[in-house]
Design a protein around this motif. Structure first.
Motif, mmCIF file in Angstrom:
data_model
loop_
_atom_site.group_PDB
_atom_site.id
_atom_site.type_symbol
_atom_site.label_atom_id
_atom_site.label_comp_id
_atom_site.label_asym_id
_atom_site.label_seq_id
_atom_site.Cartn_x
_atom_site.Cartn_y
_atom_site.Cartn_z
ATOM 1 N N LEU A 57 52.785 33.155 30.905
ATOM 2 C CA LEU A 57 52.104 31.716 32.174
ATOM 3 C C LEU A 57 51.158 31.175 32.072
ATOM 4 C CD1 LEU A 57 53.489 34.005 34.705
ATOM 5 C CD2 LEU A 57 54.903 31.779 34.292
ATOM 6 N N ILE A 58 49.930 32.502 31.931
ATOM 7 C CA ILE A 58 48.195 32.025 31.979
ATOM 8 C C ILE A 58 48.225 30.766 29.874
ATOM 9 C CG2 ILE A 58 47.452 32.780 33.446
ATOM 10 C CD1 ILE A 58 46.221 34.522 30.445
ATOM 11 N N ASP B 141 47.182 31.818 41.167
ATOM 12 C CA ASP B 141 47.726 30.919 40.790
ATOM 13 C C ASP B 141 46.771 30.160 42.586
ATOM 14 O OD1 ASP B 141 47.651 28.872 39.020
ATOM 15 O OD2 ASP B 141 48.592 28.031 39.958
ATOM 16 N N ALA B 142 47.273 30.871 43.346
ATOM 17 C CA ALA B 142 47.350 29.688 45.016
ATOM 18 C C ALA B 142 45.821 29.715 45.247
ATOM 19 C CB ALA B 142 47.945 31.217 46.490
ATOM 20 N N LEU B 143 45.016 30.859 44.645
ATOM 21 C CA LEU B 143 43.719 31.149 44.798
ATOM 22 C C LEU B 143 42.412 29.693 44.607
ATOM 23 C CD1 LEU B 143 44.138 33.715 46.278
ATOM 24 C CD2 LEU B 143 42.899 34.288 45.056
ATOM 25 N N ALA C 82 44.566 39.061 31.020
ATOM 26 C CA ALA C 82 44.897 37.803 31.568
ATOM 27 C C ALA C 82 44.753 37.824 32.725
ATOM 28 C CB ALA C 82 46.497 38.386 31.620
ATOM 29 N N VAL C 83 44.085 38.322 34.151
ATOM 30 C CA VAL C 83 43.875 38.525 35.513
ATOM 31 C C VAL C 83 42.305 37.390 35.208
ATOM 32 C CG1 VAL C 83 44.029 38.715 37.756
ATOM 33 C CG2 VAL C 83 46.111 39.121 36.538
ATOM 34 N N LEU C 84 41.870 37.923 34.902
ATOM 35 C CA LEU C 84 40.532 37.773 34.111
ATOM 36 C C LEU C 84 40.542 36.570 34.066
ATOM 37 C CD1 LEU C 84 38.730 40.870 33.872
ATOM 38 C CD2 LEU C 84 38.358 39.332 35.885
ATOM 39 N N HIS C 85 41.368 35.401 32.622
ATOM 40 C CA HIS C 85 41.116 34.796 32.263
ATOM 41 C C HIS C 85 41.746 33.842 32.943
ATOM 42 C CE1 HIS C 85 40.906 34.488 27.838
ATOM 43 N NE2 HIS C 85 41.642 35.643 28.033
ATOM 44 N N HIS C 86 42.983 34.103 33.934
ATOM 45 C CA HIS C 86 43.286 33.343 35.159
ATOM 46 C C HIS C 86 42.016 32.778 36.331
ATOM 47 C CE1 HIS C 86 46.837 32.211 38.039
ATOM 48 N NE2 HIS C 86 46.480 30.810 37.465
ATOM 49 N N ALA C 87 41.342 33.737 36.457
ATOM 50 C CA ALA C 87 40.479 33.776 37.851
ATOM 51 C C ALA C 87 38.919 33.119 37.075
ATOM 52 C CB ALA C 87 40.426 35.258 38.201
ATOM 53 N N PHE C 88 38.556 33.444 35.964
ATOM 54 C CA PHE C 88 37.457 32.726 35.409
ATOM 55 C C PHE C 88 37.571 31.127 35.141
ATOM 56 C CE2 PHE C 88 36.366 36.780 34.358
ATOM 57 C CZ PHE C 88 34.576 37.119 34.804
ATOM 58 N N SER C 89 39.731 30.660 34.957
ATOM 59 C CA SER C 89 40.190 29.180 33.887
ATOM 60 C C SER C 89 39.721 28.357 35.732
ATOM 61 C CB SER C 89 41.022 30.014 34.174
ATOM 62 O OG SER C 89 42.263 30.337 34.896
ATOM 63 N N LYS C 90 39.909 29.426 37.484
ATOM 64 C CA LYS C 90 39.852 28.330 38.173
ATOM 65 C C LYS C 90 38.664 28.851 38.647
ATOM 66 C CE LYS C 90 43.965 27.594 40.361
ATOM 67 N NZ LYS C 90 45.137 27.282 41.373
ATOM 68 N N GLY C 91 37.702 29.135 38.216
ATOM 69 C CA GLY C 91 36.487 28.883 38.684
ATOM 70 C C GLY C 91 36.278 30.100 40.637
ATOM 71 N N MET C 92 37.168 30.775 40.504
ATOM 72 C CA MET C 92 36.816 32.272 41.490
ATOM 73 C C MET C 92 35.652 32.943 41.447
ATOM 74 S SD MET C 92 40.615 32.978 41.375
ATOM 75 C CE MET C 92 42.216 32.161 40.566
ATOM 76 N N LYS C 93 35.413 33.685 42.532
ATOM 77 C CA LYS C 93 33.967 34.889 42.178
ATOM 78 C C LYS C 93 34.820 36.193 42.681
ATOM 79 C CE LYS C 93 31.114 31.662 43.550
ATOM 80 N NZ LYS C 93 30.531 31.052 42.227
ATOM 81 N N VAL C 94 34.914 36.609 41.170
ATOM 82 C CA VAL C 94 35.294 38.336 40.829
ATOM 83 C C VAL C 94 34.724 38.600 41.445
ATOM 84 C CG1 VAL C 94 36.533 39.408 38.879
ATOM 85 C CG2 VAL C 94 36.709 36.998 39.269
ATOM 86 N N TYR C 95 34.726 40.070 42.308
ATOM 87 C CA TYR C 95 34.467 40.762 42.882
ATOM 88 C C TYR C 95 35.361 42.863 41.942
ATOM 89 C CZ TYR C 95 31.727 38.414 46.128
ATOM 90 O OH TYR C 95 31.507 37.062 46.468
ATOM 91 N N ILE C 96 34.604 43.375 41.364
ATOM 92 C CA ILE C 96 35.750 44.441 40.944
ATOM 93 C C ILE C 96 34.672 45.750 41.813
ATOM 94 C CG2 ILE C 96 36.261 45.700 38.514
ATOM 95 C CD1 ILE C 96 35.927 42.453 37.056
#
Lengths: 283, 273
Positions: A240-241, A55-57, A83-97
């Motif tokens: 939490l999300i 969430d800090a990102l 759940a983490v992908l939901h969290h990351a995409f909802s905050k507009g983060m760039k996701v590298y896998i």
């Protein structure tokens, strides 16, 4: 019924065929899945810290996810990955896998197909799947020193140079957070040892239940920012999300099954002591 | 309409129930599923390793895609490549492998070590595999030594340091961790007999270890139940009409066959008696 008869019945029940116990466990797991109760879910400190780390990102921050699990631990780890992908995409983060397990690539594709379209996330711009590379800790070390040398193409054999969101990404130090979904070796431990600790890039993890005991010391020592522990951890993260998923729906069955197993253990111990006392009296 | 999804669902249900059937007793369904699992896993891993590492990262560095017509030694080198390509164009496509690498002949060393490893199957040349093994063992030992020293010893010692001024809760936790760590280490010190004060301290260590084993057992149970829930989800899903009630049909089939087998075995043992 006199006391001796009662004890004999209890001892006899303690020697029940193990297949009866299997059947009972199957029933107590199956029933709550068919008729959910909705037991309350409260986040533990370790899950909360994992949530806080993600969430800090903010928007545009680079999040590195590593998939180290396969179908055998999918029920535990896949809900937390989603759940983490939901969290990351909802905050507009760039996701590298990246994936340290070959099966991890398929788990990642499965999770991305389920979550990315919900946020209109575009491949190459919002997320990228670099895929699997064999070598365990050597791969982590490679990503730490020079990611471009290890990954020249992504999982679809597209040249990494041509992927827009790969511009300026050369090593682990370019990421804001590492998040490993791990079911064993290679996994969280190797990421701590060869990724997070040497570079100082913060790291969090979601692990299979069986691995939690091994991982918790790293969390206590501050080497990890939170741990999502097994299916209950996934359910807590979902709470939490605010997105109920497979983790939440499995928790009723999980809780009731645990209760039954605890009762079995207590009952087994009682019959053991009764039997021992009876045999001591005989001799 | 029998789609691949439906066939896959029936297959998944059959294999799940076949594995579950072991809880009743060892039987041919379980054996078939087990052997299939081992074979498919081995094939899948070998194939994935080849296409994600050997072909793109090894062959891709030895014969990267040509940007101009080669000449001299390079032409001869790519002549070998063309010869391989004659056997399998998928692995060795015409003009070199385009995976973003440049020509690097140092990769001939891992290529040779890989071939040496395979020579283990030969009686005469099997000794060459020792070179590959020596490299793997040396590399792994060196790599792991650094990781463990830094993260598992230094960082863990730092993490177990007493923290008495961050509130009561943290202070009590710190004391428990340090007492547990020290007494646990005492228990694993075998150069002195565990008697007297030393014995009492190591006994406290045993208690901490037992708590740790209890937690490990609890997590193991939690994990196994989660996996059971996962399989039940699929069985419930595939019992629906869109999958032609795969779970019910296959469960009935397996129960009938195992029941019939048990009935025959009982009859045979009665005859023998």
């Amino acid at each position: 019924m006199d006391k001796n008869n009662f004890i004999s019945i209890v001892i006899k029940l303690g020697k029940v065929d193990r297949r009866v116990i299997f059947l009972l466990i199957a029933v107590v797991v199956l029933l709550p899945l068919l008729f959910p109760i909705g037991l309350p879910i409260r986040a533990t400190d370790t899950t909360q810290r994992s949530f806080n780390a993600v969430d800090a990102l903010g928007q545009g921050d680079k999040l590195l996810l590593s998939f180290e699990y396969g179908p055998s631990t999918k029920p535990e780890i896949h809900p937390m990955a989603e759940a983490v992908l939901h969290h990351a995409f909802s905050k507009g983060m760039k996701v590298y896998i990246v994936c340290l397990w070959p099966d991890g690539q398929f788990m990642a594709i499965d999770a991305l197909n389920a979550i990315a379209p919900q946020y209109n996330a575009v491949y190459g711009e919002d997320y990228v799947l670099l895929g699997f590379r064999p070598g365990g800790e050597a791969v982590v070390k490679g990503i730490t020193s020079n990611l471009r040398k290890l990954y020249t193409v992504d999982y679809q054999n597209t040249l990494v140079e041509s992927i827009p969101m790969m511009q300026g990404v050369n090593s682990l130090a370019d990421f804001k957070l590492i998040f490993s979904f791990s079911a064993g070796y290679p996994g969280t431990v190797e990421w701590v040892q060869y990724g997070s600790d040497p570079t100082g890039v913060p790291m969090s993890t979601g692990t299979a239940s069986i691995q939690v005991n091994e991982i918790i010391p790293y969390e206590n020592a501050g080497q990890l920012r939170g741990v999502i522990a097994g299916m209950p951890g996934a359910a807590e993260y979902e709470a939490l999300i605010g997105k109920k998923g497979l983790g939440t729906s499995g928790m009723d069955a999980q809780s009731i099954a645990h209760l039954v197993i605890v009762l079995f253990i207590i009952f087994g111990n009682i019959t053991y002591f009764l039997e021992r006392r009876r045999s001591e009296k005989k001799y | 309409m029998y789609t691949t999804e439906i066939i896959g669902a029936w297959f998944a249900v059959f294999l799940t129930l076949a594995i579950f059937s072991f809880l009743y007793k060892d039987n041919p369904f379980y054996k078939a599923a087990e052997h299939l699992f081992v074979g498919v896993s081995a094939g899948y891993w070998a194939s994935t390793f080849f296409w994600t590492q050997i072909q793109p990262n090894l062959f891709g560095r030895l014969w990267p895609k040509l940007t101009e017509e080669p000449s001299g030694i390079k032409a001869a080198w790519y002549g070998i490549y063309d010869f391989f390509g004659w056997f399998h164009e998928g692995i060795f496509p015409g003009g070199g492998i385009d995976k973003g690498h440049e020509l690097n002949l140092f990769y001939l060393i891992p290529f040779l070590l890989g071939i040496f490893m395979l020579l283990r199957l030969s009686r005469k040349l099997g000794w060459l595999a020792r070179w590959s093994m020596a490299y793997v063992v040396g590399l792994a030992a060196g790599l792991r030594l650094y990781g463990f020293l830094n993260s598992n010893i230094l960082a863990q010692v730092r993490g177990s340091a007493l923290s008495l001024f961050d509130g009561w809760g943290t202070a009590i936790n710190s004391i428990i961790i340090i007492v547990g760590t020290l007494t646990g280490l005492f228990y694993f010190f075998f150069s002195k007999e565990h008697t007297g004060v030393f014995g009492k301290i190591s006994r406290v260590g045993i208690w901490f270890l037992m708590v740790s084993f209890g937690a490990a057992f609890g997590f193991a149970v939690m994990g196994r139940i989660s996996l059971l829930i996962g399989r039940f989800y699929d069985l419930i899903q595939f019992s629906g009409s869109q999958y032609y009630h795969a779970t019910y049909w296959l469960l009935a089939l397996i129960v009938i066959i195992l029941g019939f087998q048990a009935f025959r075995e009982r009859g045979r043992s009665t005859e023998e008696a």
